[in-house]
Scaffold this motif. Structure first.
Motif, PDB file in Angstrom:
ATOM      1  N   UNK A 125       1.104  -1.424   0.347  1.00  0.00           N
ATOM      2  CA  UNK A 125       0.197   0.222   0.218  1.00  0.00           C
ATOM      3  C   UNK A 125       1.493   1.368  -0.150  1.00  0.00           C
ATOM      4  N   UNK A 126       0.140   1.655  -1.090  1.00  0.00           N
ATOM      5  CA  UNK A 126       1.622   3.343  -0.931  1.00  0.00           C
ATOM      6  C   UNK A 126       0.955   4.199  -0.633  1.00  0.00           C
ATOM      7  N   UNK A 127      -0.797   4.619  -0.010  1.00  0.00           N
ATOM      8  CA  UNK A 127      -0.981   5.640  -0.457  1.00  0.00           C
ATOM      9  C   UNK A 127      -0.975   6.192   0.731  1.00  0.00           C
ATOM     10  N   UNK A 128       0.013   5.850   1.920  1.00  0.00           N
ATOM     11  CA  UNK A 128       0.306   6.576   3.094  1.00  0.00           C
ATOM     12  C   UNK A 128       1.934   6.229   2.938  1.00  0.00           C
ATOM     13  N   UNK A 129       3.255   6.708   3.809  1.00  0.00           N
ATOM     14  CA  UNK A 129       4.454   6.503   3.630  1.00  0.00           C
ATOM     15  C   UNK A 129       4.606   5.479   4.580  1.00  0.00           C
ATOM     16  N   UNK A 130       5.667   4.073   4.622  1.00  0.00           N
ATOM     17  CA  UNK A 130       5.235   3.498   5.767  1.00  0.00           C
ATOM     18  C   UNK A 130       6.057   4.113   6.925  1.00  0.00           C
ATOM     19  N   UNK A 131       6.652   5.090   6.994  1.00  0.00           N
ATOM     20  CA  UNK A 131       7.810   5.657   7.931  1.00  0.00           C
ATOM     21  C   UNK A 131       6.319   6.351   8.598  1.00  0.00           C
ATOM     22  N   UNK A 132       5.536   7.147   7.882  1.00  0.00           N
ATOM     23  CA  UNK A 132       4.229   7.836   9.244  1.00  0.00           C
ATOM     24  C   UNK A 132       3.191   7.163   9.494  1.00  0.00           C
ATOM     25  N   UNK A 133       3.020   5.280   9.287  1.00  0.00           N
ATOM     26  CA  UNK A 133       1.419   5.213   8.980  1.00  0.00           C
ATOM     27  C   UNK A 133       2.299   3.698  10.793  1.00  0.00           C
ATOM     28  N   UNK A 134       0.892   3.979  11.368  1.00  0.00           N
ATOM     29  CA  UNK A 134       1.032   2.959  12.767  1.00  0.00           C
ATOM     30  C   UNK A 134       1.530   1.274  12.353  1.00  0.00           C
ATOM     31  N   UNK A 135       2.083   1.259  12.672  1.00  0.00           N
ATOM     32  CA  UNK A 135       2.848  -0.834  12.425  1.00  0.00           C
ATOM     33  C   UNK A 135       1.773  -2.162  12.787  1.00  0.00           C
ATOM     34  N   UNK A 136       0.703  -1.877  13.383  1.00  0.00           N
ATOM     35  CA  UNK A 136       0.246  -1.964  13.665  1.00  0.00           C
ATOM     36  C   UNK A 136      -1.098  -2.581  12.826  1.00  0.00           C
TER      37      UNK A 136
END
Length: 420
Positions: free
Chosen positions: A6-17
């Motif tokens: 999923x590239x809709x949100x950068x991984x670094x700013x996403x909740x890992x859960x």
């Protein structure tokens, strides 16, 4: 099971859960740049310790995230090869470094033996007064009461001066060593960096090779001395290395990067750790005898090199997973150093931690960091001298971290020093 990321949100700013397990990409350099890696590795350790990772930029690989599994891979070089590279990214086929950390025995053992005397106990004892004098000069020159970049004024300057001594490199040109270290592996393809191109890297590496070739020619008919160029010239397995340019360059960059990144980023990381843990800073002021133990804790807590890669020599099993011949297997030291099954209270910075030297930052087995005692000595001397001058090195702004999935370091650390 979906394999799409999923590239809709950068991984670094996403909740890992919130991210499906199969979509977690711990090769993403942004999670290191933004220091948001911890939750992703915690999930992998808890839910899938040997995780088949499909990276957007680096292709598929196995992420090994638990302390004991990492030790197993590191110690079994007969199963997990260091060839062709220890980086997650593959080297360009037409510009491939060859060096002893990216080799298996017997080549590894022979080439490492040629240079390991530079960090022998006798030589370290001779280096200690020089290191102390340089630390004193650097610390006496910092601007008290003004904000300055600790990385530039202290971390880089000390390690660069030390590298110049180890290579007997012209002191006036010493900053070239830091520059070449920064450039050598910083491309998007190798470690996810975004500041240089592959063409620029090649240009700078050619300059590095030309410079060191000149030093070799100047010293090749001189008696053996305790500098790394001389040791390569007089080593039985390395005496003809000048005729193998990519092997010569590869070993030079291994020694430059090895002498630069661990110490440099631990010098900065220690300042960050103590500012984030003021009770530990006070504990240090109250008992400077804790410095040697704290040095090991800093190196664990910082983990200056996030990973090392291996390649499976044949089909094998690890953590219940079937590893195929040729698979990339990545030991995430940065995760293993926060594994509660390997280290007690691993997310806490504890300067009097029992068994503080039990960490993964230097690796294990035949590839254990050759310069680990030198790195520890530089950090010990630095903190001994800091405590004689300053009450506090105060972090007065957010650290700027390096964009890399390999080097876990800092480019800026705004500080202000407060005298005793």
């Amino acid at each position: 099971m979906s394999e799409a990321v999923d590239t809709s949100q950068p991984q670094y700013s996403a909740d890992p859960a919130s991210i499906p397990l199969e979509q977690i990409d711990v090769a993403d350099p942004e999670i290191y740049e933004h220091d948001t890696l911890w939750g992703f590795f915690e999930r992998l350790r808890n839910e899938d310790p040997v995780h088949y990772t499909k990276s957007r930029s680096f292709g598929p690989f196995w992420s090994v995230t638990k302390f004991n599994d990492i030790q197993y891979v590191d110690k079994h070089h007969e199963i997990f090869s260091s060839e062709p590279t220890v980086l997650l990214g593959d080297q360009p086929e037409d510009f491939t470094f060859v060096n002893f950390i990216q080799s298996d025995p017997p080549i590894h053992d022979e080439q490492r033996k040629a240079v390991q005397d530079v960090v022998a106990p006798r030589n370290l004892a001779e280096l200690e007064p020089l290191i102390r004098q340089r630390v004193q000069n650097i610390l006496d020159a910092v601007p008290v009461g003004e904000t300055f970049n600790w990385v530039e004024r202290v971390s880089i300057e000390l390690t660069t001066q030390m590298l110049a001594s180890l290579f007997d490199f012209p002191f006036a040109d010493r900053k070239l060593l830091t520059h070449w270290s920064d450039v050598a592996i910083a491309t998007p393809e190798l470690t996810g960096g975004d500041s240089i191109t592959e063409d620029y890297r090649r240009e700078e590496m050619a300059k590095c090779l030309e410079y060191f070739t000149r030093l070799w020619r100047e010293r090749e008919n001189q008696p053996r001395k305790f500098d790394l160029v001389s040791m390569l010239i007089h080593g039985e397995s390395t005496k003809d290395m000048i005729n193998k340019p990519m092997e010569f360059l590869g070993n030079l960059m291994l020694l430059v990067i090895g002498g630069n990144d661990t110490t440099r980023n631990s010098i900065s990381g220690g300042v960050v750790a103590l500012n984030q843990n003021p009770a530990e800073y006070q504990k240090l002021r109250d008992n400077p005898a804790l410095i040697p133990n704290m040095v090991s804790e800093i190196i664990r807590w910082q983990t200056p090199l996030s990973h090392m890669r291996r390649t499976a020599k044949f089909d094998t099993e690890l953590g219940g997973k079937q590893i195929k011949q040729g698979d990339k297997v990545v030991m995430w030291y940065v995760s293993g150093n926060r594994d509660p099954d390997g280290i007690d209270r691993p997310n806490e910075f504890i300067i009097d931690r029992p068994r503080a030297r039990q960490h993964l930052s230097f690796g294990f087995g035949i590839h254990r960091c050759m310069g680990n005692r030198l790195a520890e000595m530089q950090l010990r001397i630095l903190w001994e001298e800091i405590l004689q001058r300053f009450h506090t090195i105060e972090l007065v702004g957010e650290p700027v971290r390096v964009r890399s999935n390999f080097v876990r370091g800092y480019s800026e650390l705004p500080v202000r020093v407060h005298p005793l």
